[in-house]
Design an enzyme around this catalytic site. Structure first.
Site, short mmCIF file in Angstrom:
data_model
loop_
_atom_site.label_atom_id
_atom_site.label_comp_id
_atom_site.label_asym_id
_atom_site.label_seq_id
_atom_site.Cartn_x
_atom_site.Cartn_y
_atom_site.Cartn_z
CG HIS A 11 -1.90 -38.28 17.37
ND1 HIS A 11 -3.23 -37.98 17.22
CD2 HIS A 11 -1.23 -37.12 17.08
CE1 HIS A 11 -3.36 -36.71 16.84
NE2 HIS A 11 -2.17 -36.17 16.76
CE1 TYR A 64 -4.10 1.83 0.27
CE2 TYR A 64 -2.66 3.38 1.39
CZ TYR A 64 -3.85 3.10 0.75
OH TYR A 64 -4.78 4.08 0.57
CG HIS A 117 7.81 11.71 9.76
ND1 HIS A 117 7.68 11.48 8.43
CD2 HIS A 117 9.05 11.30 10.10
CE1 HIS A 117 8.80 10.93 7.97
NE2 HIS A 117 9.65 10.81 8.96
CB SER A 142 7.74 8.69 13.13
OG SER A 142 9.07 8.31 12.94
CG ASN A 157 -6.09 6.57 5.71
OD1 ASN A 157 -6.30 5.36 5.84
ND2 ASN A 157 -6.74 7.31 4.84
CD GLN A 191 11.86 10.26 13.03
OE1 GLN A 191 10.84 9.62 12.86
NE2 GLN A 191 12.80 10.36 12.09
CD GLN A 226 -11.75 2.35 -0.74
OE1 GLN A 226 -11.94 2.20 0.46
NE2 GLN A 226 -11.62 3.55 -1.30
CD GLU A 260 9.76 4.63 13.72
OE1 GLU A 260 9.35 5.68 14.26
OE2 GLU A 260 9.50 4.34 12.54
CG HIS A 261 14.01 6.18 14.16
ND1 HIS A 261 12.76 6.75 13.97
CD2 HIS A 261 14.26 5.47 13.02
CE1 HIS A 261 12.29 6.40 12.78
NE2 HIS A 261 13.17 5.62 12.18
CD GLU A 306 -0.15 -34.74 24.26
OE1 GLU A 306 -0.55 -34.76 23.08
OE2 GLU A 306 0.69 -33.92 24.69
#
Lengths: 425, 425
Positions: free
Chosen positions: B417, B126, B258, B233, B210, B255, B187, B324-325, B412
């Protein structure tokens, strides 16, 4: 059970329906699970206490002491203790070889790059109570976590009416589980994910469970790490006519006996062999203590496909099915195996029944179901680890690759990105 | 922006609040997304067509021809083309070294065991439209998929009012993307996951989006593989007083620019340096075209922490934040780096601004946010691959380990088995 032949006029259509058939349902518990998660998140212990009284009908201390697990292990019959220990050793050895290697290198531009793996701090294993409590399942979840280096390994298991399953406690002792809590359901999963006054939260939750547990894990994905969404078990047996029909019948039923919505599929190139296997299945169903469950599964979801040519047709069909377990019962399974792209685990040759992988072979028996082997893998040490990448530049290396970063920051309209590089150039 | 000192009486409490603060929301779109997914699943193209007309206001053919991507690449300014190509080459090289190795060995019991990795058949990326359309993001998602060996790589990207972003098309050409579709939102994610009459379904979906796109991916987890749930971020800069305050200010704002809900945190052991950085941040905010966005982020989520001792205190704080960073701006970053357990990506030394990792260093810039580095890793080739384990036993090997499997099947309560092993012994 439905029987198809690849030469049937309607084969493509019927096979597609089998591939698309979903044997899973969230049983409509999604909203109720969301309520339980919110309740435990907000009220902690109090919510877990009330739900445990309601569903498990006990007010016992949740913590099961390590001494009780040790005693359960000591009380095992020697044969059971040896079998569990052999299984644990072999699982440990297979998973130890999975440990990923760190990387740390300098490239042609003088840039130091790498990746460092580390274990999560804490992992929670859900172990179902009652009938579906399998010590082998505890081994398959706990050992990869321990091999990964998880320091705090927590088991949550319901004890309806306060009754514990001693096999589960014994397995927890054998695997060195650090905490065992007698709580279950969505409330246990929530307690592990969010933490309560009594139970510290964990980072990853794995293990099988009923629809409530599975939905709780699904909803908590992202709050914690989880193993793959698990559906009913499946086996696809690809067998030539020289296979022993009684062996193949037992293999098919070894999945069917798990659950009425399990699925067993046989692909063979020998119609007479298919008939014999069907008869052997009927005979064995009459003898099994689990025959009722297995019969429902075989009746509703069993499939026998007769192909004209195994090597030419079976791999393509198997790739569409992307089954959890694939057995190849031929003298030389390699050509078919080489053409398989999507399968959770493959069992090669006439002396490798799937059940050997459930217990003692070594590879994990927690495997993708419901066609998810198209994109998912079995449980491994990686599910209990994460990777940190790292970058180190000298002034000269920044001079070499920095200008390109400034250009890209510019075309993306991110001026602070560009500035942070430019000021250093 | 809030400022803390580790010696404050209420430091522990305030720091815990920062760690627990969630800057994410599903924006209440969960039910609407579920409706869109169900609609696309049922009505396919017709549903996607209607939703595209409603949200993107165009009735164009969805497929963007490869020739248009090629033309967009050819039309790039030479500097941009070179920068994108350098980035692609470096990303490709870093990710190629990530390719996992297959295993195939025989153990002491004579059991053949192994694991074989393979790529998923098809992956969907995406790519957001409009402002948030970053060609670097396409590179970071597409290249690992191609390196993994994915045969069919599909991009979905909305083109509001029919307007394409030529940078995205150029990047798609550079990465060898196989199909580009001008559809977006939940969609588009549904079309990729379920397939429609026009668009064949994929196995894995990655890429930013989004709230609608993120929620659609979350709901489709398990139907397809997805990359980690992504939040706003974050950057944590650990800097001593010898760092250049203007450099650090730019790093913090790289950052912050963003998104208003991004988070920038500075930990330093020098209060006077902290003052200077704050002043530099103010000065830079006034100069940036993205200053408005960055100011909101810095105001609401910016944090400056003054520690008494960087090495003694910063790693423990950083591990709680699991950012994250993480940038370490000291002469010798190694001791702090060695003590870091939870971080998405680490930037070592004074000449390694975080932005270099966004574009050209090579490691992936798709990284876990929202404290998820506790359990999650950045995007890698592994997100586009899966592992099939395999087992092969000779009659002798089954004789060695089979009896233990029979014992375990017995305890078991799974007789089929046990039978499937016993009949072969």
């Amino acid at each position: 059970m439905q029987r198809l032949s690849t030469s049937d006029a309607d084969f493509a259509e019927r096979f597609a329906a089998i591939v698309d058939d979903r044997r899973e349902s969230d049983a409509g518990v999604s909203d109720k699970v969301a309520q339980i998660l919110a309740d435990v998140r907000q009220r902690g212990d109090a919510a877990v206490r009330e739900l445990t009284e309601t569903y498990d009908r006990h007010r016992l201390d949740w913590r099961i002491p390590a001494s009780e697990c040790e005693a359960a292990f000591a009380a095992l019959a020697p044969e059971a203790r040896d079998a569990l220990t052999l299984a644990a050793d072999r699982i440990r050895s297979y998973h130890a070889a999975q440990l990923p290697e760190d990387r740390d290198y300098r490239d042609e531009a003088g840039v130091r790059l790498g990746a460092r793996w580390s274990a999560v701090d804490a992992a929670g294993l859900y172990v179902p109570g009652g009938n579906a409590a399998y010590p082998s399942s505890l081994l398959m979840n706990a050992i990869p976590a321990k091999v990964a280096g998880v320091e705090r390994l927590v088991v949550a298991t319901p004890t309806p009416d306060g009754v514990v399953n001693p096999l589960v406690l014994a397995a927890a002792h054998l695997c060195g589980v650090d905490e065992v809590w007698r709580i279950g359901g969505a409330q246990a999963v929530a307690a592990l994910a969010y933490g309560t006054e009594t139970i510290a939260r964990v980072d990853v939750i794995t293990g099988p469970g009923n629809a409530w547990v599975a939905e709780a894990k699904r909803q908590l994905y992202g709050v914690v790490g989880i193993d793959m969404v698990a559906g009913p078990s499946e086996i696809l047996v690809i067998a030539d006519g020289q296979s022993n029909p009684a062996w193949i019948a037992a293999d098919l039923l070894s999945q069917a006996e798990h659950d009425p919505s399990s699925q067993s599929i046989l692909i063979t190139d020998d119609a007479a062999f298919a008939n014999t296997v069907e008869a052997e299945v009927e005979a064995l169903l009459g003898q099994l203590a689990t025959g009722e469950r297995a019969r429902l599964s075989w009746q509703d979801y069993g499939v026998v496909i007769v192909a004209s040519d195994l090597l030419a047709e079976a791999p393509a069909l198997a790739n569409r099915l992307a089954a959890e377990h694939v057995e190849i019962s031929t003298d030389d399974p390699e050509p078919i195996f080489a053409a398989l792209r999507h399968a959770g685990s493959v069992f090669l040759g006439r002396h490798t029944p799937e059940a050997i992988g459930d217990y003692v072979a070594g590879p994990n028996h927690v495997l993708p179901t419901g066609r998810r082997a198209r994109f998912a893998s079995g449980l491994s040490v990686l599910d209990f680890m994460k990777r940190t990448s790292f970058i180190s530049l000298t002034e000269a290396a920044l001079g070499a690759i920095g200008p390109a970063a400034v250009t890209l920051a510019d075309i993306e309209g991110l001026p602070a990105h560009g500035t942070s590089v430019k000021v250093r150039l």
